[in-house]
Design an enzyme around this catalytic site. Structure first.
Site, short mmCIF file in Angstrom:
data_model
loop_
_atom_site.label_atom_id
_atom_site.label_comp_id
_atom_site.label_asym_id
_atom_site.label_seq_id
_atom_site.Cartn_x
_atom_site.Cartn_y
_atom_site.Cartn_z
N ARG A 118 -8.00 26.47 15.31
CA ARG A 118 -6.64 26.76 15.77
C ARG A 118 -6.66 27.98 16.71
O ARG A 118 -5.94 28.01 17.73
CB ARG A 118 -5.74 27.01 14.57
N ASN A 123 -0.17 18.87 10.54
CA ASN A 123 0.34 18.98 11.91
C ASN A 123 -0.61 18.40 12.95
O ASN A 123 -1.81 18.35 12.69
CB ASN A 123 0.53 20.47 12.23
N CYS A 128 8.40 18.28 7.63
CA CYS A 128 8.28 19.57 8.28
C CYS A 128 9.26 20.54 7.62
O CYS A 128 10.24 20.13 7.00
CB CYS A 128 8.61 19.42 9.77
N HIS A 135 9.22 19.34 15.46
CA HIS A 135 9.06 20.58 16.24
C HIS A 135 9.81 20.49 17.57
O HIS A 135 9.51 21.25 18.50
CB HIS A 135 7.57 20.90 16.48
N TYR A 169 11.19 25.95 17.93
CA TYR A 169 10.14 25.52 18.88
C TYR A 169 10.70 25.20 20.27
O TYR A 169 9.94 25.13 21.24
CB TYR A 169 9.41 24.28 18.33
C1 G6P Z 1 6.09 26.53 11.08
C2 G6P Z 1 5.90 25.06 11.26
C3 G6P Z 1 4.65 24.55 10.66
C4 G6P Z 1 3.49 25.41 11.08
C5 G6P Z 1 3.73 26.78 10.57
C6 G6P Z 1 2.62 27.70 11.03
O1 G6P Z 1 6.81 26.75 9.97
O2 G6P Z 1 7.00 24.31 10.79
O3 G6P Z 1 4.45 23.21 11.08
O4 G6P Z 1 2.26 24.93 10.57
O5 G6P Z 1 4.94 27.33 11.01
O6 G6P Z 1 2.76 28.87 10.24
P1 G6P Z 1 1.56 29.94 10.31
O7 G6P Z 1 1.96 30.98 9.33
O8 G6P Z 1 0.30 29.20 9.96
O9 G6P Z 1 1.54 30.40 11.76
#
Ligand code: G6P
Length: 447
Positions: free
Chosen positions: A97, A151, A173, A203, A257
């Site tokens: 990531r 995701n 989600c 998103h 988003y």
């Molecule tokens: C949001 C999204 C999720 C995503 C997450 C990432 O809530 O809805 O799909 O994976 O944030 O959170 P993080 O703490 O891993 O950046």
């Protein structure tokens, strides 16, 4: 469903989010008689699986509920006769990531977990794996429900809808619940009194209308949202207020988003700055995650620690338990989920996944059709859905030209030249997780 108690299988069981899932099943035990939860992971995740799995065992023991927790690397054994399968895995872990977020920024393009080139490559890594899981489910638990919150959740759910025989698949989600909680806070009312009519894509979902006790408060909310320091966002998205005149004209409740699409330049600048200071989101989260696992190791810890709410994905797992509970009890409540469109949103292909308010029944979510979306948002939804469908094709075929096409038509990239540079660098960076691109057989794409 078996009367002797439900079998839940979680693929990606070693995730730091798992304690929230366990908490969700514990608090619903009276109405949702889960007998066994199988937490499944891969060799590389064994240590995390043991840590979070032992916490899960302590949690159910402390709560005094008779749920057996099993930890295993044997996915096939776990899947046998499952009633519900939840998927929450991250191929390549946070290291992949971080590359998804960092590499595009070098070219002045958004680097983000599920949007732009980052979301594209997460889909390329994930789709072959979810299709393998589905093949095993078709053989070992053909009647099970697949609840996917891996995701990019909408694209992954669509890949399953259009390329497997799994008919009982729902994508989840936490953005919608985040929007409800944010709206409740701004309106200064209890979250339970707020209901939002959701429609769009994962998103990229919009609140078409917002209600408190059944009365529309959309106009009032839009006024509140225009206040620069009163934005509704998630832990992982930089908060920026909306231009009041824009929001008034849009006349919809945007999700966090949407900032990547309606504030692209500012958001890319913010991400570039952050990557030079604290690091990209994945690099920040890695530190959070390490701290969480240190906490989870503590043998006296017997509940989900509050620190987990520092993650953007907080409330994901509770949304999963809520959905499973409503399917199991045929509750017919309304929840926003990712489901086969089937004409619910006009202009989107019938077999595509959309994120929409649904009535949850024992036969699964029934979309509350919205017909045509408002003109101002049709274009973005169509262009992202085109991108998603071509991305799924690229993930399955491993075809370079298809991949370049998908990246180029993504509205956050908008240049075939830059798309090619990003594609070449990221294919190389993620090579080990992209067998369809690097050791290709003849892969036939289903219709
Ligand atoms: C949001 C999204 C999720 C995503 C997450 C990432 O809530 O809805 O799909 O994976 O944030 O959170 P993080 O703490 O891993 O950046």
């Amino acid at each position: 469903m078996k009367s002797k108690g439900l079998k839940i299988v979680t693929i990606g069981g070693g995730s730091s989010y798992t304690p929230e899932l366990i908490e969700g099943f514990i608090k619903r035990f009276e109405e949702l008689p889960v007998k066994e939860i199988w937490l499944v992971d891969i060799e590389e995740g064994k240590e995390k699986l043991d840590i979070v799995g032992n916490l899960a065992k302590r949690m159910v023991q402390k709560a005094g509920v008779p749920i057996d927790i099993h930890l295993t690397l044997d996915r096939r054994m776990a899947l046998k006769d499952a009633d519900f399968v939840t998927t929450q895995f991250r191929v390549g872990l946070l290291e992949a990531r971080a590359k998804d977020e960092r590499i595009p920024l070098k070219y002045g393009v958004l680097g983000q977990e599920t949007n732009g080139p980052g979301g594209f490559f997460k889909a390329l890594r994930t789709i072959p794996v979810i299709l393998e899981i589905c093949k095993e489910m078709e053989e070992l638990c053909p009647d099970a429900w697949l609840i996917n919150f891996t995701n990019p959740a909408g694209m992954i759910t669509e890949a399953v809808i259009r390329n497997t025989n799994i008919k009982r698949v729902v994508g989840l989600c936490n953005v919608p619940i985040g929007m409800e909680m944010g709206a409740a806070k701004l309106l200064d009312v209890e979250h339970s009194r707020v209901r939002i009519d959701f429609a769009g894509l994962n998103h990229l979902v919009y609140g078409l209308d917002v209600f408190v006790d059944g009365i529309s408060v959309k106009e009032k909310l839009i006024k509140l949202l225009s206040n620069p320091d009163k934005s509704v966002t998630m832990k992982n998205i930089h908060a920026m207020g909306w231009e009041p005149e824009f929001l008034k004209a849009l006349n919809l409740f945007p999700c966090p988003y949407h900032a990547y699409y309606y504030k692209t330049r500012e958001m890319v600048e913010k991400e570039i700055q952050a990557s030079k200071e604290d690091g990209t989101r994945a690099e920040v989260v890695k530190k959070l995650e390490d701290a969480l696992f240190e906490l989870y190791k503590n043998p006296t810890l017997t509940e989900k620690p509050l620190q987990l709410e520092q993650r953007g994905g907080a409330y994901y797992s509770d949304a999963a338990c809520r959905l499973i509970h409503s399917i199991y009890t045929d509750k017919k409540d309304i929840q926003p989920v990712n489901i086969k469109n089937d004409g619910a949103i006009k202009g989107i292909p019938h077999n595509s996944a959309v994120e929409i308010s649904c009535i949850i029944t024992k036969d699964g979510p029934k979309p509350i059709a919205v017909g045509e979306l408002p003109v101002p948002v049709q274009g973005l939804i169509q262009s992202i859905k085109s991108f998603e469908r071509i991305t799924i094709e690229a993930a399955i075929t491993g075809n370079y030209e298809t991949a370049l096409l998908a990246l180029t038509i993504n509205p956050l990239v908008g240049s075939d030249k830059i798309a090619k540079k990003i594609l070449d660098e990221m294919l190389e960076a993620h090579k080990v997780y992209l067998p369809n691109f690097f050791n290709r057989e003849n892969i036939i794409l289903s219709s």
